[in-house]
Design a protein around this motif. Structure first.
Motif, PDB file in Angstrom:
ATOM      1  N   ILE A  23      29.466 -25.488  20.449  1.00 46.27           N
ATOM      2  CA  ILE A  23      29.025 -24.115  20.187  1.00 46.27           C
ATOM      3  C   ILE A  23      28.028 -24.103  19.036  1.00 46.27           C
ATOM      4  CG2 ILE A  23      29.764 -21.858  19.329  1.00 46.27           C
ATOM      5  CD1 ILE A  23      32.379 -22.280  20.894  1.00 46.27           C
ATOM      6  N   SER A  27      24.096 -22.984  19.449  1.00 47.25           N
ATOM      7  CA  SER A  27      23.640 -21.767  18.778  1.00 47.25           C
ATOM      8  C   SER A  27      22.614 -22.034  17.684  1.00 47.25           C
ATOM      9  CB  SER A  27      24.840 -21.014  18.187  1.00 47.25           C
ATOM     10  OG  SER A  27      25.549 -21.811  17.258  1.00 47.25           O
ATOM     11  N   LEU A  57      31.738 -19.047  15.812  1.00 43.75           N
ATOM     12  CA  LEU A  57      30.492 -18.277  15.714  1.00 43.75           C
ATOM     13  C   LEU A  57      30.381 -17.606  14.351  1.00 43.75           C
ATOM     14  CD1 LEU A  57      30.388 -16.667  19.274  1.00 43.75           C
ATOM     15  CD2 LEU A  57      28.812 -18.391  18.388  1.00 43.75           C
ATOM     16  N   TRP A  58      31.487 -17.047  13.874  1.00 44.37           N
ATOM     17  CA  TRP A  58      31.482 -16.420  12.540  1.00 44.37           C
ATOM     18  C   TRP A  58      31.182 -17.452  11.464  1.00 44.37           C
ATOM     19  CZ3 TRP A  58      34.612 -17.510   8.337  1.00 44.37           C
ATOM     20  CH2 TRP A  58      34.480 -16.641   7.241  1.00 44.37           C
ATOM     21  N   CYS A  60      29.571 -20.109  11.634  1.00 42.91           N
ATOM     22  CA  CYS A  60      28.191 -20.582  11.735  1.00 42.91           C
ATOM     23  C   CYS A  60      27.170 -19.479  11.463  1.00 42.91           C
ATOM     24  CB  CYS A  60      27.948 -21.160  13.124  1.00 42.91           C
ATOM     25  SG  CYS A  60      28.904 -22.647  13.476  1.00 42.91           S
ATOM     26  N   VAL A  62      26.556 -16.799  13.260  1.00 43.48           N
ATOM     27  CA  VAL A  62      25.874 -16.425  14.505  1.00 43.48           C
ATOM     28  C   VAL A  62      26.419 -15.088  15.004  1.00 43.48           C
ATOM     29  CG1 VAL A  62      25.445 -17.065  16.903  1.00 43.48           C
ATOM     30  CG2 VAL A  62      25.502 -18.826  15.129  1.00 43.48           C
ATOM     31  N   LYS A  63      25.516 -14.150  15.254  1.00 42.92           N
ATOM     32  CA  LYS A  63      25.875 -12.861  15.843  1.00 42.92           C
ATOM     33  C   LYS A  63      25.099 -12.675  17.140  1.00 42.92           C
ATOM     34  CE  LYS A  63      26.669 -10.647  11.340  1.00 42.92           C
ATOM     35  NZ  LYS A  63      26.261  -9.541  10.421  1.00 42.92           N
ATOM     36  N   ILE A  65      26.080 -13.355  20.288  1.00 38.95           N
ATOM     37  CA  ILE A  65      26.460 -14.207  21.424  1.00 38.95           C
ATOM     38  C   ILE A  65      27.782 -13.677  21.970  1.00 38.95           C
ATOM     39  CG2 ILE A  65      26.976 -16.527  22.249  1.00 38.95           C
ATOM     40  CD1 ILE A  65      24.126 -16.175  21.226  1.00 38.95           C
ATOM     41  N   VAL A  67      31.288 -13.296  23.941  1.00 44.63           N
ATOM     42  CA  VAL A  67      32.355 -14.203  24.352  1.00 44.63           C
ATOM     43  C   VAL A  67      33.255 -13.466  25.342  1.00 44.63           C
ATOM     44  CG1 VAL A  67      34.388 -15.513  23.595  1.00 44.63           C
ATOM     45  CG2 VAL A  67      32.296 -15.490  22.187  1.00 44.63           C
ATOM     46  N   TYR A 113      32.451  -9.654  16.185  1.00 42.76           N
ATOM     47  CA  TYR A 113      33.290 -10.774  16.640  1.00 42.76           C
ATOM     48  C   TYR A 113      34.510 -10.245  17.382  1.00 42.76           C
ATOM     49  CZ  TYR A 113      30.116 -13.191  13.578  1.00 42.76           C
ATOM     50  OH  TYR A 113      28.965 -13.673  12.986  1.00 42.76           O
TER      51      TYR A 113
END
Length: 389
Positions: A23, A27, A57-58, A60, A62-63, A65, A67, A113
């Protein structure tokens, strides 16, 4: 491919420590447009794996994307999970992915998230059909979601560039004597995919077992914010990777497995390094702890001194296909044998006289892989909310 072109990708996974790094790589690779993530049963339940995807994701930074939770069990069999490697959520006060305690109260109170309401199979199908360019599908777990999608929506095949999956083995398995875990837990789904007529790229255990998280990698990860953030060049020049006659691939894997078992029987704990007390950031500490947990379980179960990082190899193939050696083979999946259930039958000598249906990877440039992975780890650390003071 020009520097401006991006590859639209749909990722189907079951995080999972190595899925977590897949992931991250997907990303933060500039040439990848990650359309969404669907979650499949496998390393843990769909519910737990979806939360793990959001945690990563949090972490990293990253917003955007989405799920989605997918199918919760194999097509026809009972579900099988992998707590011996990835741990049991909740044990020893661990929240989510074992090895690091994520601040769930912060993560899941953020509207960025949340797990989407749409089912993962429908979300995957919708995204693929709607995209103006052909989509590459990456599978790092059981192939249940994707098999179901192409059965329900066969028109999807018209807008799929290729399918890259981590799974199977040319020779020995890992969780089954003859089979690799991702294929073993839903062989019927894998059989549907293998016979779909789509371009398939298989990254088997023989390749992923070369991508080891050695102690020098862990040391670089602990100090990731001080590492040089230079992305490796992607060239068309193939490096001279080790070449072996096809028939010797399985025998070398068997020999390696025997040697690992001998080392494990001598003293499995020697493989686990002491935890460092200093890290360049909270992000570095998080991923270091995740991978040292992974190291401990792999040592205990398989005798690996350093754990293999399976799933990110799929993403690396997307951006650096020339860093792999491959064979075009006819590959089938055993679905009827109790003892060999899920074995990938790779016809390396063309004995079946069937047309090749899978591009099977046989080697990887490990140095370039780690340069790329460490580069993306550093990019993620710069964006991570974990490092906010």
């Amino acid at each position: 491919m020009s520097a401006q072109e991006s590859i639209p990708v749909w990722l189907d996974c079951d995080p999972g420590h190595d899925d977590a790094l897949a992931i991250l790589l997907a990303s933060h690779s500039q040439r990848i447009q990650l359309l969404g993530i669907s979650i499949v049963h496998g390393n843990d339940t769909v519910e737990h794996c979806a939360k793990n995807a959001l945690r990563i994701l949090w972490a990293c930074g990253v917003k955007g994307i989405p799920v989605y939770k997918g199918i919760q069990r194999p097509l026809v069999r009972e579900p099988k999970f992998c707590p011996e490697i990835h741990g049991i959520p909740g044990e020893q006060g661990v929240a989510g992915m074992c090895g690091y305690h994520f601040p769930d109260d912060i993560i899941f109170s953020d509207p960025n998230y949340k797990v989407e309401d749409t089912h993962g199979v429908l979300a995957m199908a919708t995204a693929i059909k709607a995209n103006p360019k052909k989509v590459t599908v990456v599978l790092t777990g059981a192939q249940t979601n994707f098999a179901f999608a192409i059965r329900m929506y066969p028109e999807l095949k018209d807008n799929i560039e290729k399918v890259i999956f981590m799974g199977g083995a040319i020779g020995l398995g890992n969780t089954g004597i003859a089979a690799e875990f991702n294929i073993q837990i839903d062989p019927e789904a894998a059989s549907i995919v293998f016979h779909s007529g789509l371009p398939l790229v298989m990254i088997p255990l023989e390749v992923t077992h070369k991508v080891l998280v050695r102690n020098n990698i862990l040391e670089k990860l602990a100090n990731i914010d001080y590492e040089q953030a230079t992305a490796p060049e992607c060239t068309n020049e193939k490096k001279d990777l080790e070449k072996l006659p096809h028939r010797h691939l399985e025998y070398r894997e068997a020999s390696d497995a025997v040697e690992r078992r001998k080392r494990m029987q001598l003293d499995s704990q020697k493989a686990v390094i002491s935890k460092l007390t200093r890290f360049s950031s909270k992000f570095a500490e998080c991923f270091y702890q995740l991978l040292t947990f992974f190291q401990t379980t792999y040592c205990k179960e398989f005798g690996f001194e350093s754990p293999p990082l399976h799933d990110p190899c799929t993403i690396f193939y997307l951006t650096h296909p020339d860093s792999f050696q491959t064979l075009s083979l006819y590959v089938d999946v055993e679905t009827g044998s109790e003892k060999c259930l899920g074995r990938t039958l790779c016809d390396i000598n063309s004995l079946s006289k069937q047309q090749p249906n899978v591009l099977v990877c046989t080697d990887i440039d490990v140095d370039i892989f780690w340069k790329n992975m460490l580069h993306c780890l550093q990019l993620a650390s710069k964006l991570s909310p974990m490092n906010n003071k």
